[in-house]
Design an enzyme around this catalytic site. Structure first.
Site, PDB file in Angstrom:
ATOM      1  N   ARG A   3      -5.812   0.166 -27.534  1.00  0.00           N
ATOM      2  CA  ARG A   3      -4.842   0.064 -28.626  1.00  0.00           C
ATOM      3  C   ARG A   3      -4.092   1.360 -28.901  1.00  0.00           C
ATOM      4  O   ARG A   3      -2.918   1.332 -29.220  1.00  0.00           O
ATOM      5  CB  ARG A   3      -5.557  -0.354 -29.925  1.00  0.00           C
ATOM      6  CG  ARG A   3      -6.294  -1.671 -29.848  1.00  0.00           C
ATOM      7  CD  ARG A   3      -6.899  -2.052 -31.193  1.00  0.00           C
ATOM      8  NE  ARG A   3      -7.814  -1.053 -31.725  1.00  0.00           N
ATOM      9  CZ  ARG A   3      -9.082  -0.903 -31.334  1.00  0.00           C
ATOM     10  NH1 ARG A   3      -9.573  -1.679 -30.371  1.00  0.00           N
ATOM     11  NH2 ARG A   3      -9.856   0.022 -31.871  1.00  0.00           N
TER      12      ARG A   3
ATOM     13  N   ARG B  42     -10.508   3.718 -21.367  1.00  0.00           N
ATOM     14  CA  ARG B  42     -10.623   2.265 -21.267  1.00  0.00           C
ATOM     15  C   ARG B  42      -9.590   1.698 -20.288  1.00  0.00           C
ATOM     16  O   ARG B  42      -9.889   0.808 -19.496  1.00  0.00           O
ATOM     17  CB  ARG B  42     -10.432   1.623 -22.646  1.00  0.00           C
ATOM     18  CG  ARG B  42     -11.576   1.863 -23.617  1.00  0.00           C
ATOM     19  CD  ARG B  42     -11.322   1.140 -24.943  1.00  0.00           C
ATOM     20  NE  ARG B  42     -12.437   1.306 -25.872  1.00  0.00           N
ATOM     21  CZ  ARG B  42     -12.528   0.705 -27.045  1.00  0.00           C
ATOM     22  NH1 ARG B  42     -11.539  -0.098 -27.447  1.00  0.00           N
ATOM     23  NH2 ARG B  42     -13.574   0.890 -27.840  1.00  0.00           N
TER      24      ARG B  42
ATOM     25  N   HIS C 112       0.818  -1.202   0.000  1.00  0.00           N
ATOM     26  CA  HIS C 112       0.000   0.000   0.000  1.00  0.00           C
ATOM     27  C   HIS C 112       0.860   1.263   0.000  1.00  0.00           C
ATOM     28  O   HIS C 112       2.088   1.194   0.061  1.00  0.00           O
ATOM     29  CB  HIS C 112      -0.931  -0.012   1.211  1.00  0.00           C
ATOM     30  CG  HIS C 112      -2.000  -1.061   1.122  1.00  0.00           C
ATOM     31  ND1 HIS C 112      -2.990  -1.203   2.063  1.00  0.00           N
ATOM     32  CD2 HIS C 112      -2.248  -2.024   0.181  1.00  0.00           C
ATOM     33  CE1 HIS C 112      -3.786  -2.206   1.722  1.00  0.00           C
ATOM     34  NE2 HIS C 112      -3.356  -2.717   0.588  1.00  0.00           N
TER      35      HIS C 112
ATOM     36  N   THR D 242     -28.699   0.703 -25.325  1.00  0.00           N
ATOM     37  CA  THR D 242     -28.066   0.288 -24.067  1.00  0.00           C
ATOM     38  C   THR D 242     -27.876   1.489 -23.152  1.00  0.00           C
ATOM     39  O   THR D 242     -28.157   1.425 -21.947  1.00  0.00           O
ATOM     40  CB  THR D 242     -26.709  -0.387 -24.352  1.00  0.00           C
ATOM     41  OG1 THR D 242     -26.922  -1.541 -25.158  1.00  0.00           O
ATOM     42  CG2 THR D 242     -26.030  -0.799 -23.056  1.00  0.00           C
TER      43      THR D 242
ATOM     44  N   GLU E  25       1.244   3.697   2.248  1.00  0.00           N
ATOM     45  CA  GLU E  25       1.982   4.063   3.461  1.00  0.00           C
ATOM     46  C   GLU E  25       3.316   3.327   3.582  1.00  0.00           C
ATOM     47  O   GLU E  25       4.360   3.973   3.797  1.00  0.00           O
ATOM     48  CB  GLU E  25       1.117   3.820   4.704  1.00  0.00           C
ATOM     49  CG  GLU E  25      -0.164   4.645   4.742  1.00  0.00           C
ATOM     50  CD  GLU E  25      -1.376   3.941   4.143  1.00  0.00           C
ATOM     51  OE1 GLU E  25      -2.498   4.179   4.614  1.00  0.00           O
ATOM     52  OE2 GLU E  25      -1.183   3.137   3.184  1.00  0.00           O
TER      53      GLU E  25
ATOM     54  N   GLY F 176     -24.756   0.386 -27.615  1.00  0.00           N
ATOM     55  CA  GLY F 176     -25.167   1.547 -28.398  1.00  0.00           C
ATOM     56  C   GLY F 176     -26.202   2.392 -27.671  1.00  0.00           C
ATOM     57  O   GLY F 176     -26.353   2.357 -26.447  1.00  0.00           O
TER      58      GLY F 176
ATOM     59  N   THR G 256     -24.681  -3.650 -30.891  1.00  0.00           N
ATOM     60  CA  THR G 256     -23.336  -3.115 -31.141  1.00  0.00           C
ATOM     61  C   THR G 256     -22.347  -4.252 -31.351  1.00  0.00           C
ATOM     62  O   THR G 256     -21.483  -4.204 -32.228  1.00  0.00           O
ATOM     63  CB  THR G 256     -22.878  -2.231 -29.961  1.00  0.00           C
ATOM     64  OG1 THR G 256     -23.770  -1.114 -29.840  1.00  0.00           O
ATOM     65  CG2 THR G 256     -21.466  -1.716 -30.176  1.00  0.00           C
TER      66      THR G 256
END
Length: 346
Positions: free
Chosen positions: A212, A189, A53, A289, A55, A286, A201
């Site tokens: 990408r 993303r 973590h 949705t 700390e 799309g 879609t």
């Protein structure tokens, strides 16, 4: 105590914490700064789930450990007080005898939720909480929604023409986003745990749903099927785990696919994704949705990229309660507006 200095060093914690975006879920984003006589002597952040973590990383970076007992630790989230993949950070702070700890947010996780702060107080450490609390909430909005709403943080995203169309009516490709905007979307993303599209879609575009255009991790692909639809998975050659949400189990699922039954209440179904360490979802389409989630008031953030181009006819963007954008950015000719849902009934 100097409030201005507290704010300055806490902002540095936020900067450090953001470096872990996309890699720490289901853990939160945490940065830590160690200050001795108003000078930073150590820094650290939580880099990846399962690793140390913020700390301990900050403490490890300090060359002269004798200074710790006369130093202040700044951390944007309450130190943990339980064993997980790593030992409790609160124990390490007590062990190193920090004189003061400054915190932005209390951890809503029931395993922590004030117990870390109490352990520090019991050890005689001076505690200051609530420094830049609202900014801390925004930073860890994914983690906080997962903890308090028991579902992933949901981001709706689309690109539209100046007159509100997101796609053509036929199968011809329509490029609304420019190259800079595509890089921005792929950066989005890389920051989220899951990426979701609807059945149409998936069928029409055969999207790759990966990262990408920039260097970064690809999110877990999620397919949402709201009614029994014949799906063709022959074009899906990705080796990533594919989560398929559908009323009934589709035929010929790929070997790497997992079926999740669609429940009558959409929120109940989306909550199931937490089991797969999906603390946040980017929903790319799309339009139907997007509308499905908007009608259920099941969204937290909306990102709309608006182009200057005009389209005579096509598929309209989803309809939602218009409000003033929280902020916007410009990507060449595209303006990206960011909206946050103020109605959190779900």
């Amino acid at each position: 105590m100097d409030k201005d200095l507290d704010i300055q060093f806490m902002r540095r914690c936020f900067q450090l914490a953001e470096k872990g975006l996309g890699n720490t879920a289901p853990n939160p984003l945490v940065g830590a700064v160690i200050v001795y006589q108003n000078t930073i002597i150590g820094e650290g952040y939580h880099k990846k789930y399962g690793q140390s973590h913020a700390e301990p990383n900050a403490i490890k970076s300090v060359k002269n450990k004798h200074l710790l007992s006369d130093s202040t630790l700044y951390v944007n989230l309450e130190p943990c007080n339980h064993f997980g993949n790593t030992p409790p950070c609160a124990d390490l702070i007590v062990e190193n005898k920090f004189k003061r700890v400054v915190i932005a947010n209390t951890d809503p996780n029931p395993k922590v939720n004030g117990s870390g702060i109490q352990k520090l107080k019991d050890a005689g450490i001076k505690i200051t909480t609530g420094v830049l609390e609202l900014e801390g909430n925004r930073l860890n909005r994914r983690f906080f929604i997962a903890q308090t709403k028991k579902r992933p943080y949901i981001i709706l995203k689309w690109a539209q023409s100046s007159n509100g169309f997101i796609d053509a009516l036929d199968d011809s490709p329509l490029q609304i986003s420019n190259s800079r905007n595509q890089q921005l979307v792929h950066n989005w993303r890389s920051q989220e745990d899951g990426i979701l599209v609807g059945a149409q879609t998936f069928i029409k575009d055969a999207p790759s749903l990966n990262t990408r255009h920039i260097h970064g991790k690809s999110p877990t692909p999620i397919l949402l099927v709201t009614k029994d639809t014949e799906l063709n998975f022959t074009l899906w050659r990705d080796t990533r785990k594919l989560l398929v949400i559908a009323p009934t189990k589709p035929a010929a699922l790929p070997k790497n696919a997992i079926w999740i039954g669609l429940k009558p209440i959409l929120a109940d179904t989306i909550s199931e994704l937490l089991k797969f360490n999906i603390n946040s979802i980017l929903i790319e389409g799309g339009s139907k949705t997007h509308q499905y989630f908007i009608d259920e008031n099941l969204w937290d953030e909306l990102r709309v990229s608006k182009s200057k181009m005009t389209i005579k006819t096509g598929i309209k963007a989803a309809i939602w309660g218009q409000q003033t954008a929280s902020f916007e950015t410009v990507q060449n000719d595209n303006v990206v507006n960011y909206f946050f849902n103020n109605r959190q009934d779900q």
